[in-house]
Write a protein that holds these residues in place. Structure first.
Motif, short mmCIF file in Angstrom:
data_model
loop_
_atom_site.label_atom_id
_atom_site.label_comp_id
_atom_site.label_asym_id
_atom_site.label_seq_id
_atom_site.Cartn_x
_atom_site.Cartn_y
_atom_site.Cartn_z
N PRO A 96 17.66 -4.30 12.34
CA PRO A 96 17.17 -3.42 11.26
C PRO A 96 16.73 -4.15 9.99
O PRO A 96 16.13 -3.54 9.11
N TYR A 97 17.02 -5.43 9.89
CA TYR A 97 16.72 -6.14 8.63
C TYR A 97 15.22 -6.13 8.33
O TYR A 97 14.39 -6.30 9.21
N ILE A 98 14.91 -6.04 7.07
CA ILE A 98 13.51 -6.14 6.63
C ILE A 98 13.24 -7.61 6.29
O ILE A 98 13.96 -8.21 5.48
N LYS A 137 17.71 -2.80 5.08
CA LYS A 137 17.73 -2.45 6.51
C LYS A 137 16.97 -1.16 6.77
O LYS A 137 16.94 -0.27 5.94
N ASP A 138 16.38 -1.06 7.95
CA ASP A 138 15.89 0.23 8.43
C ASP A 138 16.62 0.55 9.72
O ASP A 138 16.30 0.02 10.78
N ASP A 143 10.38 0.43 10.65
CA ASP A 143 9.62 -0.28 9.61
C ASP A 143 8.87 -1.46 10.23
O ASP A 143 9.45 -2.27 10.93
N CYS A 146 10.49 -4.68 9.87
CA CYS A 146 11.89 -4.91 10.29
C CYS A 146 11.89 -5.88 11.47
O CYS A 146 10.91 -5.98 12.20
#
Lengths: 818, 242, 190
Positions: A96-98, A137-138, A143, A146
């Motif tokens: 999920p990290y951008i 995070k998404d 995203d 992401c």
């Protein structure tokens, strides 16, 4: 291994790739077949059909050096067919990290490439942080920036046609493997990978393994029974020797070796102690200072005080950015920069890549000390083929050492089990256990320094703690206890008081104030007040998954399956209740744990997990991957030198002129040693075949032991090269005929084994042949046995580990006299 | 039927050669200087120092490669032709252990004509050692009489080799055959009713080893294949090439 | 011909000792059971761990109590990983224990010589120590080109070993680092 040997039986799908496990870790197949008896699918991916392949449900051929292409195709398959384990990815990985906007990948290169320095500025791979300093995070994974989506984009190029064209694996076989393996992406199925040198010995070695880690994280296979990433190590105690820091870049317990710019202990701790802004991250390496100080106290005893930085300055420091690794070491020796050399229980004349260069380099030394059980090509280099002893000034001391059954001590297997073993007979003749030799040699060296008051910087030598003898003989028990660690003063923690002189119970108690010592912090608990835990032989096991928690002792703290915090859902319940590794059990009030504890294996940290049974978050919970500073498994890995995502690059010597996946043919920052003796010839018609090296069951490493054992040399008496029937026809070679195998670096005579088990690959539309040789032989014995395949291998390496690319290079095979 | 049996499930064999070496270890056999003649099979055959040899055979069927492993050894026949052959000349030269059924050569075998003994064996097992003594697998009679398994069985990591009471072993073998028959329609147990060492293969036995099964003789079709009363066997042994 | 007890007892095998039969009776075909002697029955059993591949199988050594020599090795039946089984290499461990080619002498090769000389431990360790000190002191670098403190011995390197026990490995790296050596490598790197 993240798991262990017996755990293989818990798997539903075993991928053996970069490994020929039935031949090189034969007893592992006891457990692989047990898994198969229980319905598991066994997959073997290998350039050659081997003894392992005969037992596999699926065998897929692949050209040496194309594992990332193969695995990249699997990643694409998993993502496009929704085979990933969503809850696991969202909760336990950095999916999920951008990623920051500076990150890009174009034409085969990641952002931040400096072509002059041949390195990457990895700051362009940084995550976007929120105002707490924690990555954004998404959790929906949608995203476009992401990690999850970037992963999808990156591997969108790895479609079946291209993968097949690069690897030479038929598309049907690719699909069979992908389908079978990706089926483990559900909560009650476990897939595991057994890999070995077939993945490590490449200029993309680390990224090979990264690719599989990504797959394992996507499928939720890390931390579970029958899952994990299982490195099959190659020597009886290479795990232990690595743990003990016998490599230039690490001190015992994987503490980074200090480098020249880290003048003080505070500098060292600052650089090497990760911090995390996330209270949910255990960030276990934040304890680094405790382990470093405890190590310094183990080394220097009372001399190490807070006032003198615990003698931190006594540790030698490498220059910043300089590598002192194997390839560099022998290059330094070849360039006459080294004068003295210890080859202790090693035979570099046969084991190192580009071995001709190594053999010539020995002659530049003033002196060499070789310790071994038998004479070997290194000790006797001066009388080897092509050597003129009259012109070689190197003094050689050959010290006979005891065999393994003639001494007592512990060794650590691939599953991290440190097992104590005993002495069954006296060492033969004048041979001595290595421990005795080391102990006595250092005493002699120290005596000289004691006598010479003007000697250079003698402090570390004079003050090294060296009280490891009983009745003047090296005592492994004393060393083992020092490795575990002692209380150096009385200490009260909570309601317990520990006494000076007692052994530290476990590494959670190690201190950074000098009150504890520990030679190797991850071994703290191995030999404590309970006794020598490594010597335990209790087979009771109620785990149901074959943990055998009371047989010997595993690091860390007897945790048998590491990363097991990921084996449960965020409320602490096993993903697979039929094969639980750990489980959080507690009293529940109003949907929340009022109290609780973990059952099963030693949990990855005692804290509760992330959520209550009702799904509400717990402030005292911890994220799954406690050794990573952010607590998450890395799909996107900013910590490696050659990129955050694995990318297929061709081996430095390869049979194709273009990389089908992008403009960059080879790893742009591969480690390349350059001297006139380090020759690379790629796409050269003189060396038209892909060459690889491998092993057989009957021999081991350079064969120093096994070539001297009659029953083994009888079974495999001579160097052979396995070639396909098609290649044999092209070169008019008959089975059993002696042929020449040559590369840009050397030449060998080998017996040709013409076999159906190698088949030509179709690579980018062209027929490419691959051949392979074992590297177990050496000129010393037997006569006609052949010499080492490492005379052929190239001195180029992975940019992270600098392990040589012994698995993929270009050769020619021809009839003798042709 | 009383006695012991060994079940060798080749579907589980990885040719690790543990058995080949464990046998030498227990029997204190030596080794000979071999050459690689284009195969991993070494020594190339049973010999005076090698009572157990793993045979390697590459086969291609429908474009698919198979590599068959056959850890060859004396079958410890229920009615050993070698015993008939030898004892026609030298009584009591062969022990057929009543408790286990193991067929064990004694020193007296030296006095029997070896060629006849050898050619009586449908599996081509007996060999001469360096002291001109006929030798072969003993089923580790000393081990099994003391509650241990034969060295080869004991060392086998994958349970390719199994040892026990004959009835239990036969049942094990039949169950295993049934379990794999669908995947391997050609799977069969070799001469299970005639020998104590029973192999399970997945393909034509001759693809594993030319002497994997007792050879059938079309000229004389009576009785059990490959088995003859002593005198007839002695006369015809060479003709049949057994 | 009358069977003597000796010929009755000896069973053919390649080894000189062969199988030893402690039986009574002369008629082999009628004797129901023999008391076969196990050649390891009087031996001392010592467990160890195999020196090869890193599976870490248990090996049981049988040592003759009188001679102190290992007479047989086999898999350790109690070991949970291998349960008494061993591959070719593990199964051949006996031939490491008893092997005429084992290095049993300290050897020294002088400069430009074409042969080994047999030496004593005391001599060898003292001579090696002298060379370590001489080489280290001649090339010892307190600082590097950038003026940073490195306290480094630049001229000596070491490779080895994954074949050492944990305790030996730890001592060895301690020794090397106390001398200031940074070229420290072993099998893990290749």
């Amino acid at each position: 291994m993240t798991n262990h040997w017996i755990d293989l039986a818990n798997s539903d799908c075993i991928l053996i790739m970069g490994s020929n496990a039935a031949e090189n870790h034969p007893i592992s197949f006891r457990w692989v077949l047990k898994a198969q008896d229980n319905g598991a699918t066994v997959i073997h991916v290998d350039p050659r059909f081997t003894r392992t392949s005969t037992k596999a449900d699926i065998y897929a051929p692949l050209r040496s050096g194309t594992d990332i292409a193969f695995l990249g195709g699997m990643i694409k398959y998993i993502l496009e067919n929704d085979k990933f384990f969503t809850s696991y990815v969202v909760n336990y990985t950095n999916g999920p990290y951008i990623v920051g906007e500076k990150y890009s990948f174009k034409d085969g290169l990641f952002s931040g490439f400096n072509s002059e320095k041949k390195s990457y500025d990895s700051s362009t791979w940084a995550f976007e942080l929120d105002d707490q300093g924690i990555p954004k995070k998404d959790l929906t994974l949608q995203d476009p920036r992401c990690v999850f989506q970037l992963l999808k984009t990156h591997y969108s190029r790895y479609d079946l046609d291209i993968v097949s064209s690069v690897t030479g694996t038929p598309k049907d076989d690719l699909l069979k493997v992908y389908l079978a393996y990706s089926a483990t992406g559900v909560s009650d199925k476990a897939g595991t990978i057994m890999y070995a040198m077939g993945w490590c010995q490449h200029t993309v070695g680390v990224q090979n393994i990264r690719a599989m880690s990504i797959i394992q994280l996507l499928l939720g296979n890390m931390g579970i029974a029958g899952g994990g990433v299982n490195a099959l190590r190659g020597e009886s105690n290479v795990q232990g020797s690595t743990d003990a820091g016998l490599l230039f870049h690490i001190l015992p317990g994987y503490l980074p070796s200090p480098t020249a710019s880290l003048a003080t202990l505070a500098d060292y701790n600052k650089k090497n102690t990760p911090t995390s802004k996330d209270p949910l991250s255990a960030n276990w390496w934040q304890n680094r200072p405790k382990y470093m100080v405890s190590l310094l106290k183990a080394l220097y005893g009372d001399a190490a005080k807070k006032e003198n930085d615990f003698c931190y300055s006594w540790l030698p420091k490498g220059d910043e950015g300089k590598s002192y690794s194997w390839l560099d070491l022998f290059d330094a020796m070849y360039s006459k920069q080294l004068k003295g050399f210890f080859a202790w229980g090693m035979n570099p004349a046969c084991s190192g890549a580009n071995a001709n260069k190594t053999r010539e380099a020995f002659a530049n030394l003033d002196w060499m000390v070789n310790v071994n059980v038998f004479d070997n090509e290194t000790a006797s280099f001066w009388r080897g083929p092509g050597m003129n002893p009259k012109q070689i000034k190197t003094e050689v001391f050959f010290l006979p050492c005891a065999a393994f059954l003639e001494k007592e001590g512990s060794i650590s297997n691939s599953g991290r089990w440190a097992q104590w073993r005993y002495k069954a007979q006296e060492p033969l003749g004048d041979s001595k256990p290595d421990g005795d030799i080391i102990y006595e040699l250092f005493k002699e060296i120290r005596d000289l320094y004691k006598k010479d008051k003007k000697a250079k910087f003698a402090d570390p030598i004079l003050n090294l703690k060296w009280d490891y003898a009983t009745n003047n003989k090296f005592d492994a028990h004393l060393a083992a206890k020092a490795i575990n660690g002692y209380w150096l003063e009385d200490k009260t923690i909570g309601d317990k008081t520990y006494k000076k002189g007692e052994l530290v119970p476990a590494f959670a108690m190690l201190q950074d104030d000098g009150s504890t010592s520990s030679g190797t912090w991850i071994y703290c608990q191995s030999y404590n007040q309970d006794g020598n835990n490594m010597a335990r032989r209790d087979k009771s096991d109620s785990s149901g998954i074959g943990l055998y928690p009371k047989w010997s002792w595993a690091w860390p703290v007897n945790r048998r399956i590491i990363y097991n915090r990921a084996s449960v859902d965020p409320t602490g319940k096993p993903w697979n209740p039929k094969k639980p590794v750990i489980e959080y059990v507690g009293e529940v009030k109003d949907g929340k744990y009022a109290s609780g504890s973990w059952k099963g294996d030693v949990p990855d940290g005692p804290w509760p997990h992330l959520q209550n049974p009702d799904g509400s978050p717990r402030a005292d919970g911890k994220l799954a991957f406690i050794m990573r500073s952010d607590g998450y498994g890395a799909l996107f890995g900013p910590g490696l030198k050659d990129g955050p995502f694995p990318e297929h690059y061709e081996p430095l010597e390869c049979p194709v002129e273009k990389n089908s996946f992008g403009l960059q043919l080879n790893n742009p920052i591969a480690a390349i040693i350059k001297s006139e003796r380090d020759v690379i010839k790629t796409c050269d018609p003189r060396y038209p075949f892909v060459g690889t090296t491998y092993r057989v069951t009957e021999h081991w490493q350079t064969g120093v032991l096994t070539r001297n054992l009659p029953w083994l040399i009888e079974a495999e008496p001579q160097l052979f090269v396995e070639i396909s029937e098609q290649l044999a026809e092209i070169r008019n070679i008959k089975n059993g005929e002696k042929v020449i195998v040559e590369s840009a670096r050397g030449m060998l005579e080998a017996v040709a084994i013409v076999t159906k088990r190698f088949r030509p690959f179709t690579i980018q539309g062209t027929e490419i042949h691959q051949v392979g040789l074992p590297w177990h032989y050496g000129w010393i014995f037997p006569p006609e046995g052949g010499d080492s395949a490492n005379l052929l291998t190239p001195s180029v390496g992975d940019p992270n580990t600098r392990i040589p690319e012994s698995k993929a290079f270009m050769v020619n095979v021809r009839k003798k006299g042709a | 039927m009383a006695g012991k049996s060994i079940f060798i499930d080749t579907t589980r064999c990885t040719a690790c050669r543990g058995c080949q070496i464990a046998c030498k270890n227990w029997n204190r056999n030596g080794a000979s200087a071999t050459r690689n003649t284009g195969s991993h099979q070494n020594p190339p055959d049973l010999d005076g120092n090698t009572f157990k040899v793993v045979r390697f055979s590459e086969v291609e069927t429908d474009g698919k490669v198979c590599w068959y492993f056959f850890p060859d050894q004396c079958r410890h026949c229920l009615e050993p032709p070698c015993k008939d052959a030898a004892e026609g000349y030298v009584p009591n030269s062969v022990i057929q252990d009543k408790a286990t059924g193991a067929v064990v050569y004694t020193e007296k075998m030296k006095e029997a004509p070896f060629d006849e003994v050898k050619s009586s064996c449908p599996y081509n097992i007996p060999r001469l050692n360096g002291m001109a003594q006929p030798v072969k697998c003993t089923m580790c009679i000393d081990r099994i009489s003391n509650g241990l398994k034969p060295a080869c069985v004991r060392t086998c990591p994958t349970s390719a080799m199994n040892f026990g009471e004959r009835d239990e072993i036969l049942q094990m073998a039949r169950e295993r055959l049934a379990a794999i028959k669908e995947k391997y329609p050609k799977a069969q147990l070799l001469d299970a009713d005639q020998v104590r060492v029973i192999y399970l293969v997945t393909d034509d036995p001759v693809k594993y080893h030319k002497n994997a099964v007792a050879s059938v003789t079309p000229a004389i079709g009576q009785g059990q294949p490959g088995r003859f009363a002593g005198p007839i066997k002695r006369i015809l042994g060479n003709v049949l090439g057994v | 011909m009358k069977l003597t007890r000796r010929s009755f007892l000896k069973v053919s095998s390649a080894a000189s000792a062969g199988l030893a039969l402690n039986g009574l009776g002369l008629d082999l075909s009628s004797v129901r059971a023999y008391a076969w002697e196990l050649r390891t029955s009087e031996a001392k059993e010592t467990p160890t761990i195999c020196c090869y591949c890193a599976v870490g199988c248990g090996i049981l050594c049988h040592t003759d109590k009188k001679t102190g020599k290992i007479i047989y090795t086999e898999g350790d039946a109690d070991h949970p990983i291998n349960n008494g089984t061993l591959c070719a290499k593990g199964a051949s461990a006996y031939q490491i224990a008893q092997n005429e080619k084992r290095a049993t002498n300290v050897l020294y090769r002088a400069p430009n010589s074409d042969k080994w000389q047999v030496k004593k431990w005391d001599w060898a360790l003292k001579e090696i120590a002298k060379r370590v000190k001489k080489t280290r002191d001649a090339g010892f670098a307190a600082g590097n080109e950038q003026g940073q403190i490195v306290n480094r011995c630049n001229d000596i390197a070491s490779v080895g070993s994954a074949a050492l026990d944990n305790e030996e490995c730890w001592l060895y790296q301690a020794m090397l680092r106390s001398l200031g050596i940074v070229y420290i490598e072993h099998q893990a790197r290749i």
